[in-house]
Write a protein that holds these residues in place. Structure first.
Motif, PDB file in Angstrom:
ATOM      1  N   GLY A   1      55.398   1.419   9.028  1.00  0.00           N
ATOM      2  CA  GLY A   1      54.647   2.642   9.307  1.00  0.00           C
ATOM      3  C   GLY A   1      54.230   3.342   8.027  1.00  0.00           C
ATOM      4  O   GLY A   1      53.102   3.832   7.906  1.00  0.00           O
ATOM      5  N   LEU A   2      55.139   3.383   7.055  1.00  0.00           N
ATOM      6  CA  LEU A   2      54.832   3.991   5.764  1.00  0.00           C
ATOM      7  C   LEU A   2      53.731   3.203   5.045  1.00  0.00           C
ATOM      8  O   LEU A   2      52.788   3.784   4.512  1.00  0.00           O
ATOM      9  CB  LEU A   2      56.082   4.053   4.887  1.00  0.00           C
ATOM     10  N   ILE A   3      53.832   1.886   5.054  1.00  0.00           N
ATOM     11  CA  ILE A   3      52.835   1.044   4.373  1.00  0.00           C
ATOM     12  C   ILE A   3      51.454   1.251   4.975  1.00  0.00           C
ATOM     13  O   ILE A   3      50.465   1.426   4.249  1.00  0.00           O
ATOM     14  CB  ILE A   3      53.257  -0.443   4.428  1.00  0.00           C
ATOM     15  N   LEU A   4      51.378   1.255   6.299  1.00  0.00           N
ATOM     16  CA  LEU A   4      50.087   1.491   6.964  1.00  0.00           C
ATOM     17  C   LEU A   4      49.536   2.875   6.624  1.00  0.00           C
ATOM     18  O   LEU A   4      48.349   3.028   6.368  1.00  0.00           O
ATOM     19  CB  LEU A   4      50.234   1.335   8.477  1.00  0.00           C
ATOM     20  N   HIS A   5      50.417   3.870   6.604  1.00  0.00           N
ATOM     21  CA  HIS A   5      50.009   5.237   6.274  1.00  0.00           C
ATOM     22  C   HIS A   5      49.488   5.326   4.839  1.00  0.00           C
ATOM     23  O   HIS A   5      48.471   5.984   4.581  1.00  0.00           O
ATOM     24  CB  HIS A   5      51.198   6.185   6.453  1.00  0.00           C
ATOM     25  N   GLN A   6      50.151   4.667   3.896  1.00  0.00           N
ATOM     26  CA  GLN A   6      49.770   4.756   2.487  1.00  0.00           C
ATOM     27  C   GLN A   6      48.376   4.192   2.233  1.00  0.00           C
ATOM     28  O   GLN A   6      47.705   4.598   1.290  1.00  0.00           O
ATOM     29  CB  GLN A   6      50.812   4.049   1.605  1.00  0.00           C
ATOM     30  N   ARG A   7      47.928   3.289   3.083  1.00  0.00           N
ATOM     31  CA  ARG A   7      46.564   2.751   2.943  1.00  0.00           C
ATOM     32  C   ARG A   7      45.523   3.860   3.074  1.00  0.00           C
ATOM     33  O   ARG A   7      44.455   3.791   2.484  1.00  0.00           O
ATOM     34  CB  ARG A   7      46.307   1.673   3.997  1.00  0.00           C
ATOM     35  N   MET A   8      45.851   4.890   3.857  1.00  0.00           N
ATOM     36  CA  MET A   8      44.935   6.012   4.045  1.00  0.00           C
ATOM     37  C   MET A   8      44.695   6.722   2.713  1.00  0.00           C
ATOM     38  O   MET A   8      43.570   7.109   2.400  1.00  0.00           O
ATOM     39  CB  MET A   8      45.530   6.991   5.063  1.00  0.00           C
ATOM     40  N   HIS A   9      45.746   6.862   1.905  1.00  0.00           N
ATOM     41  CA  HIS A   9      45.628   7.566   0.633  1.00  0.00           C
ATOM     42  C   HIS A   9      44.803   6.788  -0.391  1.00  0.00           C
ATOM     43  O   HIS A   9      44.088   7.380  -1.189  1.00  0.00           O
ATOM     44  CB  HIS A   9      47.012   7.869   0.045  1.00  0.00           C
TER      45      HIS A   9
ATOM     46  N   GLY B   1      42.615   4.381   0.429  1.00  0.00           N
ATOM     47  CA  GLY B   1      41.348   3.944   1.004  1.00  0.00           C
ATOM     48  C   GLY B   1      41.277   2.460   1.306  1.00  0.00           C
ATOM     49  O   GLY B   1      40.204   1.906   1.515  1.00  0.00           O
ATOM     50  N   GLU B   2      42.445   1.806   1.349  1.00  0.00           N
ATOM     51  CA  GLU B   2      42.470   0.373   1.631  1.00  0.00           C
ATOM     52  C   GLU B   2      42.144   0.117   3.096  1.00  0.00           C
ATOM     53  O   GLU B   2      42.700   0.748   3.992  1.00  0.00           O
ATOM     54  CB  GLU B   2      43.859  -0.205   1.303  1.00  0.00           C
ATOM     55  N   LYS B   3      41.238  -0.815   3.349  1.00  0.00           N
ATOM     56  CA  LYS B   3      40.868  -1.215   4.709  1.00  0.00           C
ATOM     57  C   LYS B   3      40.902  -2.741   4.765  1.00  0.00           C
ATOM     58  O   LYS B   3      39.877  -3.407   4.556  1.00  0.00           O
ATOM     59  CB  LYS B   3      39.480  -0.678   5.065  1.00  0.00           C
ATOM     60  N   PRO B   4      42.096  -3.305   5.025  1.00  0.00           N
ATOM     61  CA  PRO B   4      42.247  -4.759   4.928  1.00  0.00           C
ATOM     62  C   PRO B   4      41.639  -5.555   6.086  1.00  0.00           C
ATOM     63  O   PRO B   4      41.501  -6.759   5.982  1.00  0.00           O
ATOM     64  CB  PRO B   4      43.760  -4.936   4.891  1.00  0.00           C
ATOM     65  N   TYR B   5      41.278  -4.877   7.168  1.00  0.00           N
ATOM     66  CA  TYR B   5      40.749  -5.611   8.318  1.00  0.00           C
ATOM     67  C   TYR B   5      39.263  -5.355   8.456  1.00  0.00           C
ATOM     68  O   TYR B   5      38.808  -4.218   8.504  1.00  0.00           O
ATOM     69  CB  TYR B   5      41.501  -5.184   9.584  1.00  0.00           C
ATOM     70  N   GLN B   6      38.490  -6.446   8.532  1.00  0.00           N
ATOM     71  CA  GLN B   6      37.041  -6.339   8.556  1.00  0.00           C
ATOM     72  C   GLN B   6      36.495  -7.069   9.786  1.00  0.00           C
ATOM     73  O   GLN B   6      36.951  -8.156  10.133  1.00  0.00           O
ATOM     74  CB  GLN B   6      36.455  -6.966   7.297  1.00  0.00           C
ATOM     75  N   CYS B   7      35.516  -6.479  10.420  1.00  0.00           N
ATOM     76  CA  CYS B   7      34.878  -7.093  11.591  1.00  0.00           C
ATOM     77  C   CYS B   7      33.975  -8.231  11.119  1.00  0.00           C
ATOM     78  O   CYS B   7      33.148  -8.060  10.215  1.00  0.00           O
ATOM     79  CB  CYS B   7      34.062  -6.041  12.345  1.00  0.00           C
ATOM     80  N   ASP B   8      34.135  -9.389  11.712  1.00  0.00           N
ATOM     81  CA  ASP B   8      33.324 -10.560  11.363  1.00  0.00           C
ATOM     82  C   ASP B   8      31.911 -10.468  11.935  1.00  0.00           C
ATOM     83  O   ASP B   8      31.000 -11.157  11.481  1.00  0.00           O
ATOM     84  CB  ASP B   8      33.990 -11.842  11.848  1.00  0.00           C
ATOM     85  N   VAL B   9      31.733  -9.650  12.963  1.00  0.00           N
ATOM     86  CA  VAL B   9      30.426  -9.538  13.622  1.00  0.00           C
ATOM     87  C   VAL B   9      29.611  -8.488  12.905  1.00  0.00           C
ATOM     88  O   VAL B   9      28.577  -8.676  12.370  1.00  0.00           O
ATOM     89  CB  VAL B   9      30.577  -9.170  15.108  1.00  0.00           C
TER      90      VAL B   9
END
Length: 185
Positions: free
Chosen positions: A167-175, A177-185
């Motif tokens: 939960g902490l790791i996912l939250h820290q991405r907000m700070h 600006g990391e967005k590791p998941y990208q839509c292929d479409v």
């Protein structure tokens, strides 16, 4: 004087509960805690208690994030030396323990046994508060935090706390600006 007793194999200190003998009084006292359940070493952060001071020191690495054991192949770090040893097997592709149900291989027997619970449905870890059962001990630990309100993982940027490290790791991405998941479409 105490050290000389270890060299002569003299064991003058005897547990009055089970009769086991020890060369040093401090070792006998530590042993007696297995009978009494006494855990005099308590974590200041989460209040978890331990029978040995060394156990407390190792536990505190969970809170501090200290990982002193580093893999010389990939650089990944670990809290415990035995975790590093298990990890190093992944580089050697040494997986001597195989599940007899699906054939999946593991570096440690305990991991294979844990995996087999996915086939058997066994849930040996039960919450003493609500009775809910879990397949893995770490799942029970995280669940118990819902009863205690403990949130040991804190964001060093904004101070928000979480019950799980993920939960902490996912939250820290907000700070950052990391967005590791990208839509292929």
């Amino acid at each position: 004087m105490e050290h000389q007793k270890t060299n002569t194999e003299e064991k003058p200190y005897q547990c009055d509960i089970c009769g086991k003998s020890f060369t040093q009084n401090c070792n006998m006292i530590r042993h007696q805690r297995t009978h009494t359940g006494e855990k005099p070493y308590q974590c200041d952060i989460c209040s978890k208690s331990f029978t040995r001071h060394a156990g407390l020191i190792l536990h505190q690495r969970i809170h501090t994030g200290e990982k002193p054991y580093q893999c010389d192949v990939c650089g990944k770090s670990f809290i415990y030396n035995n975790s590093l040893i298990c990890h190093q097997r992944t580089h050697m592709e040494e997986t001597p323990y195989q599940c007899d149900i699906c054939g999946k291989s593991f570096t440690q027997n305990c991991n294979m046994m844990r995996h087999q619970r996915t086939h058997t449905g066994e849930k040996p870890y039960q919450c003493d508060v609500c009775g809910k059962s879990f397949t893995y001990s770490n799942s029970l630990i995280c669940h118990q935090r819902t009863h205690t309100g403990e949130k040991p993982y804190q964001c060093d940027v904004c101070g928000k706390s979480f019950t799980r490290r993920t939960g902490l790791i996912l939250h820290q991405r907000m700070h950052i600006g990391e967005k590791p998941y990208q839509c292929d479409v």
